[in-house]
Design an enzyme around this catalytic site. Sequence first.
Site, PDB file in Angstrom:
ATOM      1  N   SER A 160      41.248  37.423  30.096  1.00 40.42           N
ATOM      2  CA  SER A 160      40.569  38.325  29.169  1.00 40.42           C
ATOM      3  C   SER A 160      39.067  38.017  29.184  1.00 40.42           C
ATOM      4  CB  SER A 160      41.179  38.173  27.776  1.00 40.42           C
ATOM      5  OG  SER A 160      40.578  39.062  26.876  1.00 40.42           O
ATOM      6  N   TYR A 178      35.511  48.686  28.647  1.00 38.87           N
ATOM      7  CA  TYR A 178      35.767  47.315  29.124  1.00 38.87           C
ATOM      8  C   TYR A 178      36.406  46.485  28.002  1.00 38.87           C
ATOM      9  CZ  TYR A 178      35.056  42.667  31.147  1.00 38.87           C
ATOM     10  OH  TYR A 178      35.253  41.387  31.640  1.00 38.87           O
ATOM     11  N   ASN A 180      44.133  38.041  37.313  1.00 36.39           N
ATOM     12  CA  ASN A 180      42.713  37.737  37.205  1.00 36.39           C
ATOM     13  C   ASN A 180      41.799  38.915  37.546  1.00 36.39           C
ATOM     14  OD1 ASN A 180      40.171  35.872  37.791  1.00 36.39           O
ATOM     15  ND2 ASN A 180      40.584  37.014  39.673  1.00 36.39           N
ATOM     16  N   LYS A 205      37.072  41.225  52.915  1.00 33.99           N
ATOM     17  CA  LYS A 205      36.717  40.152  51.976  1.00 33.99           C
ATOM     18  C   LYS A 205      37.876  39.153  51.865  1.00 33.99           C
ATOM     19  CE  LYS A 205      33.958  42.942  48.749  1.00 33.99           C
ATOM     20  NZ  LYS A 205      33.935  43.331  47.346  1.00 33.99           N
ATOM     21  N   LYS A 234      40.085  44.502  27.818  1.00 33.57           N
ATOM     22  CA  LYS A 234      40.210  43.045  27.653  1.00 33.57           C
ATOM     23  C   LYS A 234      40.997  42.702  26.378  1.00 33.57           C
ATOM     24  CE  LYS A 234      39.075  42.093  31.354  1.00 33.57           C
ATOM     25  NZ  LYS A 234      39.743  41.152  32.267  1.00 33.57           N
ATOM     26  N   ASP A 262      46.039  46.938  45.530  1.00 29.81           N
ATOM     27  CA  ASP A 262      45.013  47.692  44.801  1.00 29.81           C
ATOM     28  C   ASP A 262      45.608  48.052  43.446  1.00 29.81           C
ATOM     29  OD1 ASP A 262      43.144  49.317  43.722  1.00 29.81           O
ATOM     30  OD2 ASP A 262      42.991  50.695  45.418  1.00 29.81           O
TER      31      ASP A 262
END
Length: 329
Positions: free
Chosen positions: A166, A192, A116, A66, A196, A89
């Site tokens: 975030s 999650y 990011n 990718k 964040k 990673d």
Amino acid sequence: MAEVQSDRAVASIPFLPRRWTAADIPDLTGKTAVVTGANSGLGLRTAEALAARGAQVLMACRNEVKAAAALEQVTEAATGPKPEVVPLDLADLTSVRRAADHLDVRESPIDILVNNAGVMALPKHIRTSQGFDAQFGTNHLGHYAFTGLLLPALLRAPAPRVVTVSSIAAWGGMINWADPNWRVLYVRWLAYSQSKLANLLFTAELDRRARAAGSTLTAVAAHPGLSATHLYDAGGEKGAGARLAALQQRLLVSMAQPDRMGALPQLYAATMPSLPGNAYLGPAFESFGYPRRTLRNPLAYSRIQARALWRMSEKLTGIEYDWGAGTPD
Ligand SMILES: NC(=O)c1ccc[n+]([C@@H]2O[C@H](COP(=O)([O-])OP(=O)(O)OC[C@H]3O[C@@H](n4cnc5c(N)ncnc54)[C@H](OP(=O)(O)O)[C@@H]3O)[C@@H](O)[C@H]2O)c1
């Protein structure tokens, strides 16, 4: 009662033009920018936009195939030095060290770091190589470690900027102090949201420590609202669960703004001069729109929680930041 940090940072951001776009990014000739997760979605758009304004972009990506395809796109957009891929990673601290060593060996300053990369609400409880919850481990601990190991290169720049991405989901976040890696009970959206919120607490504490150390480093945060990217492809479910997840994904992506729009708050945060430390940028209408200063979960202002998370991150990763003379606490 949590000790509360003042929000002077946010209050002092000047009124932002309504339609700040990538065309408003200042000239970045001579600057070096590292973007994690630069092969997809917001990271790819961020890498393209920074390269288009002349920055040397280093794309920190985990998937070689990718990354190679994305490199072609960023190279096409670049007006300055050729972008490069750095294997990273974030779910493996050995890989994080290798990537940081590779970047440090160049001995050139890093002006901009965009933390990011991320994973969202993974249906199965996956662990990182060191046994951390994949969301806490990738979204927070991996970036905590990567930033710390890159600190010498960041401090070589005259005014280094660290942007951490975030999410609106941070509003629902709490740090699960007793079990941050969700060993007892894994609730994927709570995991999650925690990661964040951790991104915001990390930004606040990094910025505070930078100032305490007398450094010119500025740490800021951004969120992209709801943006059409691969973040919603988590997969991993079977049968009816998979069909429901696919439907939810289609619905979310159909309501989302394009990834180029979603990348604007982090681009603003990464490039606009005189942005105050611990500023938080997001879309004008929270889930969509042009970038502007935005509000955050009140827990993200807690200095006590920010410090405690920092200490926990030091302990879990074994990485302590080296600010040179006078390490702040
Ligand atoms: N899209 C939204 O609506 C939205 C909303 C709020 C916040 N965000 C945040 O925006 C950021 C970017 O996400 P996106 O929307 O652009 O999603 P995306 O298209 O899925 O991109 C995520 C990127 O992170 C990379 N990544 C994941 N795990 C990694 C690891 N262990 N090591 C290194 N890289 C890793 C992915 O690599 P692979 O391609 O190899 O998987 C990919 O490049 C995330 O932090 C996310 O939480 C997005």
